[in-house]
Design a protein around this motif. Sequence first.
Motif: not given
Length: 380
Positions: A56-61, A324-325
């Motif tokens: 549920r998050v991308n790599r940067l997040a 936020r991210e």
Amino acid sequence: MSIVQRFCELLENIIMHEIQSNSLRRHLYVLDIATNRQIVHELVYESDANCVAQLRVNRLAFTNLCTMLESRGGLRASKYLQIDEKVAMFLHIISHHVKNRVIKFQFLRSGETVSKYFHNVLYSVIRLHGELLKKPEPVPENSTDERWKWFKVHKTLVSLDGTYIKARVPMSKKPKYRNRKGDIATNVLGVCSQDMQFIYVLSGWEGSVADGRVLHDALRRTNGLRVPHGNYYIVDAGYSNCNGFLSPFRSQRYHLSEWRNGQQPHSAPEFFNMKHSSARNVIERCFGVLKNRWAILRSPAFYPIKTRNRIIMACCLLHIFIRREMRDDEADLTLDESDDEDNEVNESITSIEPSDEWSAWRLTLAQRMFNEWRQRRDEI
């Protein structure tokens, strides 16, 4: 002499066998580490699409979350597990609501290891509550947003509501946790901002408890919900219309579905309810996105109720982090990056008793809104 010679040969064989055995164990250990790292790489670092689908998050997040948990959440790498693998296991569990026995085969770890580090990450996420929970900000006086501009009078802090999250409890406690729909669940109070970030979350109350009682408890807690005098939250009809909490008019059309097909309000209370429903819908959408994102909130979990309540809090905090991210998150709104804080100390509202004064103010506000709307309509 031959006995000494044979003893030396035997000792040499034992030493060589031990050396080879240790070398083999070291070799297998290196292979295990390589295999585990390959699993994490495929799950997290190969592509953003795969990372979002699984965690549920991308790599940067994901990288930023690991950094935050290490620097401010107290999470540490262990001898055998790096921080990113611990976080990946935790996110995968709450994203898909899978049991430890599934994770142990997917990550090639023991069930004890999975359980231990799930709780480690859980506690680290909760330690971030002071940093992640959004500080309440009133609707700006110059707001032109059709949803919020009607409620900038008295500086609304936006919306508050409760939701039910299913849980597993012992048979003896099921009557307390059975809600009005017949489900065994906890009653969770949530307060959110205009951009769908949580301001306050209180979990742990039984499903049979009324929303008003949960709110009353939140106001009385030492570190509970604070509503400064002169501000208010928009709430539904399940709460009392009282100082600090603005509820709709009863016995009037309210839900957005009732205003479709071009139907128009015929009175000030009806117009007020229409705009009230549109503004309050933000907390409903917030809960909807929260449950869609974390599958562990959509069905009874396999954890004790105390752990379940911590998981609910952690999911809310991670929801804020993602908002936020990841700016491409669904239903995303422009975030206000201002860090200005009001350091003035104000007394807060501590009771939820209805008052004639507040009811009269609501009626005056409704009439003002209705008159303004009719005037604008007549000018067109």
